[in-house]
Each structure stands twice: as C-alpha cells, then as structure tokens.
Design an enzyme around this catalytic site. Structure first.
Site, mmCIF file in Angstrom:
data_model
loop_
_atom_site.group_PDB
_atom_site.id
_atom_site.type_symbol
_atom_site.label_atom_id
_atom_site.label_comp_id
_atom_site.label_asym_id
_atom_site.label_seq_id
_atom_site.Cartn_x
_atom_site.Cartn_y
_atom_site.Cartn_z
ATOM 1 C CG ASN A 21 34.341 43.756 32.689
ATOM 2 O OD1 ASN A 21 35.411 43.890 33.273
ATOM 3 N ND2 ASN A 21 33.616 42.655 32.772
ATOM 4 C CG ASN A 114 37.323 39.188 24.752
ATOM 5 O OD1 ASN A 114 36.328 39.809 25.146
ATOM 6 N ND2 ASN A 114 37.403 37.876 24.841
ATOM 7 C CG HIS A 116 37.784 34.250 28.499
ATOM 8 N ND1 HIS A 116 36.542 34.020 27.947
ATOM 9 C CD2 HIS A 116 38.174 33.073 29.054
ATOM 10 C CE1 HIS A 116 36.214 32.756 28.145
ATOM 11 N NE2 HIS A 116 37.177 32.164 28.809
HETATM 12 C C1 GRF Z 1 32.746 39.221 31.820
HETATM 13 O O1 GRF Z 1 32.897 38.188 32.760
HETATM 14 C C2 GRF Z 1 33.760 39.103 30.728
HETATM 15 O O2 GRF Z 1 34.949 38.519 31.150
HETATM 16 C C3 GRF Z 1 33.085 38.195 29.728
HETATM 17 O O3 GRF Z 1 31.738 38.558 29.771
HETATM 18 C C4 GRF Z 1 31.420 39.077 31.056
HETATM 19 C C5 GRF Z 1 30.764 40.401 30.826
HETATM 20 O O4 GRF Z 1 30.252 40.918 32.034
HETATM 21 N N1 GRF Z 1 33.686 38.309 28.431
HETATM 22 P P1 GRF Z 1 29.750 42.412 32.100
HETATM 23 O O5 GRF Z 1 28.671 42.572 31.021
HETATM 24 O O6 GRF Z 1 30.924 43.301 31.836
HETATM 25 O O7 GRF Z 1 29.187 42.599 33.472
#
Ligand code: GRF
Length: 202
Positions: A21, A114, A116
């Site tokens: 992300n 955030n 999720h």
């Molecule tokens: C994502 O699935 C997000 O929704 C959750 O943690 C994960 C993080 O993944 N809160 P990344 O580190 O961004 O690949």
C-alpha cells in the site's frame, strides 16, 4: 512540501511490513494522482520490506522501535517529534501493527486514516482476509476509515465490496482484495487532501 489549494499537505505513511500500500501511494504521488507530498515513512520494524520500497521512491524513513521506549506514550511522543519535523498534515496507516494511543490520535484527530482488508465492523484484527474466508462469507471487501483510539474503528470514509467466488482460495481472494486496496487508498487520500467528500476537519 507542495502547495495544494492554499494549504500545505505532507503525508506520512506508517507501516510495519511488506509495504504494497505504501508503494501504491508513492506511485500515485509520483504520477500526480495525489496532490500532496509523501514526506515520510514511519516504520517500527527494521526488517520490514517497506523500508527498501521507501528508499526506491526516495521517501525519508524514520525507524522508531517500540522496545526502545518504556511506554507507548513515549514511543508516540518520539514519533510526534518526527511528524512535526517533517511538517506532516495527514497520517495514512498501511499495515502498521500497533494501536495508536490517545496521545497521537489527539494530536492528529481526524487526520489519521487506516485501510483494512474487510468490510468493517466485520472481521477486525490482523487476519481479516483469512477470518472472512474461513467464516465462509460470500462478500467481503476493503474499508478506509478515520482512526480513533480503538482497533480498526472510527468513521468510515469509503468501502468497496469484493465477491468471494466459489473457486477462490485464500491466496486468490487476498490478491483481489489487495488490488482493490491499491486503487482505493490513493483515491481516498486524494479526496482528503483536496477536501472533497471527506471530514471537513481534515
Ligand atoms: C493491508 O492488507 C492492509 O489493509 C492491512 O495491512 C495490510 C498491509 O499490507 N491494514 P502492505 O504492507 O501494504 O502490503
């Protein structure tokens, strides 16, 4: 720092792990799909792959390890100093594996978001995709929300549903959910930094 409709908008991403992300946000900033600067990565885990991703995008990183502080408040006060130093306006949590205390939530009230990987308030916690899959839901999805003092809790900004297909495995479902995250989170951040459709306090 970049100017944006008269206000300064510097984003910090907080992450503890893989950083997909983070990379999606960094790409959107680079492509000017987000009208703000990705000014800082705050990471609490020196082994996290997100640190290398930040280096690739030339985003400054601060590593702040919880075990180096006696209390959560002292840990967050240190983070708060960095946020001030980098003039951060908006915090985007992206896989940050800690619940924020009232100190940081109060400092950035309505300016912490955030993402999720489930349709909150269903399936809170760190294994949301697997929990939803194992429960047998037919629809799950992604939520972006403002952060308050509780885990995976606070006003919802955006949600997108993901249908669980009969042939799905956990791996295939995870891939589709992450693809939605990587599109939705930058879009929501752009809405917030441009003041469209998000909390007016931001
Ligand atoms: C994502 O699935 C997000 O929704 C959750 O943690 C994960 C993080 O993944 N809160 P990344 O580190 O961004 O690949």
């Amino acid at each position: 720092m970049k100017k944006n409709k008269g206000c300064l908008k510097n984003i910090a991403v907080f992450a503890s792990g893989r950083g997909s992300n983070f990379a999606a946000i960094a790409k959107a900033v680079k492509a000017k799909k987000i009208s703000a600067s990705l000014a800082l990565l705050v990471c609490d885990n020196e082994k996290a792959p997100v640190i290398r991703k930040a280096a690739a995008f030339k985003v400054p990183v601060v590593l702040v390890k919880r075990e180096n502080f006696a209390t959560r408040e002292e840990f967050e006060q240190k983070i708060g100093l960095y946020l001030r130093q980098y003039q951060i306006d908006l915090i985007a949590l992206a896989g940050f594996m800690r619940i924020l205390s009232p100190y940081l939530v109060g400092l950035y009230r309505n300016r912490i978001i955030n993402i999720h990987p489930a349709l909150l308030p269903a399936f809170k916690g760190g294994h949301a995709i697997a929990d939803a899959f194992n429960y047998g839901v037919q629809i799950t999805g992604v939520t972006v929300h403002f952060v308050d003092e509780q885990m995976d809790h606070g006003p919802i900004i955006a949600q997108e549903a993901v249908i669980v297909r009969p042939a799905d495995t956990l791996v295939s479902l995870e891939a589709r959910i992450h693809a939605v995250e990587h599109r939705l989170y930058p879009q929501v951040i752009q809405r917030i930094v441009t003041g469209k459709g998000a909390n007016p306090a931001v």
